[in-house]
Design a protein around this motif. Structure first.
Motif, PDB file in Angstrom:
ATOM      1  N   ASP A  22       0.702  -1.176   0.136  1.00 19.26           N
ATOM      2  CA  ASP A  22       0.111  -0.095  -0.029  1.00 19.26           C
ATOM      3  C   ASP A  22       0.840   1.128   0.153  1.00 19.26           C
ATOM      4  N   SER A  23       0.402   2.482  -0.742  1.00 16.13           N
ATOM      5  CA  SER A  23       0.967   3.728  -0.217  1.00 16.13           C
ATOM      6  C   SER A  23      -0.169   4.531  -0.053  1.00 16.13           C
ATOM      7  N   PRO A  24       0.075   5.980   0.448  1.00 15.50           N
ATOM      8  CA  PRO A  24      -0.812   6.695   0.740  1.00 15.50           C
ATOM      9  C   PRO A  24      -2.040   6.921  -0.566  1.00 15.50           C
ATOM     10  N   SER A  25      -1.361   6.692  -1.596  1.00 21.75           N
ATOM     11  CA  SER A  25      -2.581   6.736  -2.913  1.00 21.75           C
ATOM     12  C   SER A  25      -3.297   5.674  -3.269  1.00 21.75           C
ATOM     13  N   GLY A  26      -2.677   4.408  -2.491  1.00 24.51           N
ATOM     14  CA  GLY A  26      -3.427   3.153  -2.779  1.00 24.51           C
ATOM     15  C   GLY A  26      -2.297   2.043  -3.241  1.00 24.51           C
ATOM     16  N   PRO A  27      -2.879   0.864  -3.773  1.00 25.11           N
ATOM     17  CA  PRO A  27      -1.723   0.037  -3.894  1.00 25.11           C
ATOM     18  C   PRO A  27      -0.655   0.273  -4.957  1.00 25.11           C
ATOM     19  N   VAL A  28       0.638  -0.178  -5.044  1.00 19.16           N
ATOM     20  CA  VAL A  28       1.530   0.066  -5.880  1.00 19.16           C
ATOM     21  C   VAL A  28       1.774  -1.030  -6.268  1.00 19.16           C
ATOM     22  N   PRO A  29       1.559  -1.650  -7.554  1.00 19.13           N
ATOM     23  CA  PRO A  29       2.005  -3.146  -8.210  1.00 19.13           C
ATOM     24  C   PRO A  29       3.711  -3.195  -8.541  1.00 19.13           C
ATOM     25  N   GLY A  30       4.080  -4.087  -7.941  1.00 21.02           N
ATOM     26  CA  GLY A  30       5.637  -4.388  -8.202  1.00 21.02           C
ATOM     27  C   GLY A  30       6.378  -3.877  -7.004  1.00 21.02           C
ATOM     28  N   HIS A  31       5.660  -3.329  -5.956  1.00 21.29           N
ATOM     29  CA  HIS A  31       6.499  -2.778  -4.647  1.00 21.29           C
ATOM     30  C   HIS A  31       6.252  -3.976  -3.605  1.00 21.29           C
ATOM     31  N   PHE A  32       7.373  -4.400  -2.905  1.00 19.36           N
ATOM     32  CA  PHE A  32       7.314  -5.403  -1.996  1.00 19.36           C
ATOM     33  C   PHE A  32       7.934  -4.961  -0.853  1.00 19.36           C
ATOM     34  N   ARG A  33       7.657  -5.168   0.329  1.00 15.36           N
ATOM     35  CA  ARG A  33       8.265  -5.123   1.755  1.00 15.36           C
ATOM     36  C   ARG A  33       8.851  -6.243   2.248  1.00 15.36           C
ATOM     37  N   GLN A  34       9.925  -6.321   2.914  1.00 12.70           N
ATOM     38  CA  GLN A  34      10.718  -7.373   3.523  1.00 12.70           C
ATOM     39  C   GLN A  34       9.597  -7.999   4.414  1.00 12.70           C
ATOM     40  N   GLU A  35       8.893  -7.115   5.197  1.00 10.07           N
ATOM     41  CA  GLU A  35       8.388  -7.357   6.477  1.00 10.07           C
ATOM     42  C   GLU A  35       6.920  -8.238   5.871  1.00 10.07           C
ATOM     43  N   GLU A  36       6.523  -8.226   4.770  1.00  7.66           N
ATOM     44  CA  GLU A  36       5.578  -9.014   4.052  1.00  7.66           C
ATOM     45  C   GLU A  36       5.762 -10.433   3.559  1.00  7.66           C
ATOM     46  N   ALA A  37       7.064 -10.590   3.681  1.00  4.89           N
ATOM     47  CA  ALA A  37       7.704 -11.668   2.995  1.00  4.89           C
ATOM     48  C   ALA A  37       7.821 -12.809   4.063  1.00  4.89           C
ATOM     49  N   PRO A  38       7.551 -14.117   4.049  1.00  8.14           N
ATOM     50  CA  PRO A  38       8.101 -15.101   5.023  1.00  8.14           C
ATOM     51  C   PRO A  38       9.530 -15.211   4.937  1.00  8.14           C
ATOM     52  N   THR A  39       9.935 -15.634   6.214  1.00 10.25           N
ATOM     53  CA  THR A  39      11.449 -15.898   6.414  1.00 10.25           C
ATOM     54  C   THR A  39      11.888 -17.127   6.425  1.00 10.25           C
ATOM     55  N   ASP A  40      12.953 -17.544   5.587  1.00 10.90           N
ATOM     56  CA  ASP A  40      13.361 -18.945   5.289  1.00 10.90           C
ATOM     57  C   ASP A  40      14.454 -18.989   6.229  1.00 10.90           C
ATOM     58  N   THR A  41      14.667 -19.951   7.355  1.00  9.84           N
ATOM     59  CA  THR A  41      15.813 -19.880   8.264  1.00  9.84           C
ATOM     60  C   THR A  41      16.374 -21.403   8.043  1.00  9.84           C
ATOM     61  N   PHE A  42      17.743 -21.216   8.487  1.00  9.39           N
ATOM     62  CA  PHE A  42      18.576 -22.336   8.232  1.00  9.39           C
ATOM     63  C   PHE A  42      19.596 -22.426   9.669  1.00  9.39           C
ATOM     64  N   GLU A  43      20.587 -23.280   9.735  1.00 13.37           N
ATOM     65  CA  GLU A  43      21.330 -23.457  10.786  1.00 13.37           C
ATOM     66  C   GLU A  43      22.079 -22.057  10.615  1.00 13.37           C
ATOM     67  N   TRP A  44      22.488 -21.586   9.681  1.00 10.79           N
ATOM     68  CA  TRP A  44      23.554 -20.551   9.233  1.00 10.79           C
ATOM     69  C   TRP A  44      22.985 -19.175   9.427  1.00 10.79           C
TER      70      TRP A  44
END
Length: 161
Positions: A18-40
């Protein structure tokens, strides 16, 4: 170290930010993505062919914890570019032997070439990883230490004694 989930959450990658003027196609925030975790460490993929219609590359931020790294591996169908955002470590590419990398450095790894990255510093190493063509990240989901945390969950690392 072991990743432990802590709750929270928003939309998944590929959802329109989202943006103040509405959705922005192609813009992605890290906090909206799952986190892949590994031992490292962990990875947040923000753009990939699996989550963004028409995407031909994969882009994500890799975090490698101090004294950790990943063993030699390759991506048979993708080139990889690593750009070190923060921290320092050692990299191998093919028969290069270990060489020092630090914030500001970029490394090109040709398709199918064996490589590894290890954090030799005291702080986390942050790396922007790009696969071209995208999709090489799918193989990581097959690793024994792979765990995926939902968007909004933050990995918590416990000290290994």
């Amino acid at each position: 170290m072991t990743a432990i989930s802590s709750s929270g959450g928003h939309h998944g990658p590929g959802d329109v930010a989202d943006s103040p003027s509405g959705p922005v196609p192609g813009h992605f925030r890290q906090e909206e993505a799952p986190t892949d975790t590994f031992e490292w460490g962990s990875i947040k993929w923000t753009v990939s062919p699996d989550t963004v219609e028409g995407a031909r590359v994969t882009v994500g931020e890799v975090v490698i914890n101090p004294t950790k790294g990943h063993a030699l591996h390759n991506h048979p169908e993708s080139d990889e570019v690593l750009h070190i955002i923060e921290g320092e470590g050692v990299q191998t590419v093919g028969d290069s032997g270990e060489f020092y990398v630090q914030a500001g450095d970029s490394v090109h790894i040709p398709m199918g070439v064996m490589h590894s990255t290890f954090n030799r510093g005291w702080r986390q190493m942050r790396i922007l990883a790009i696969y071209a063509p995208g999709g090489a990240e799918r193989a990581l989901r097959l690793l024994a230490d792979f765990r995926q945390l939902p968007a909004g969950d933050v990995p918590r690392w416990e000290r290994a004694d």
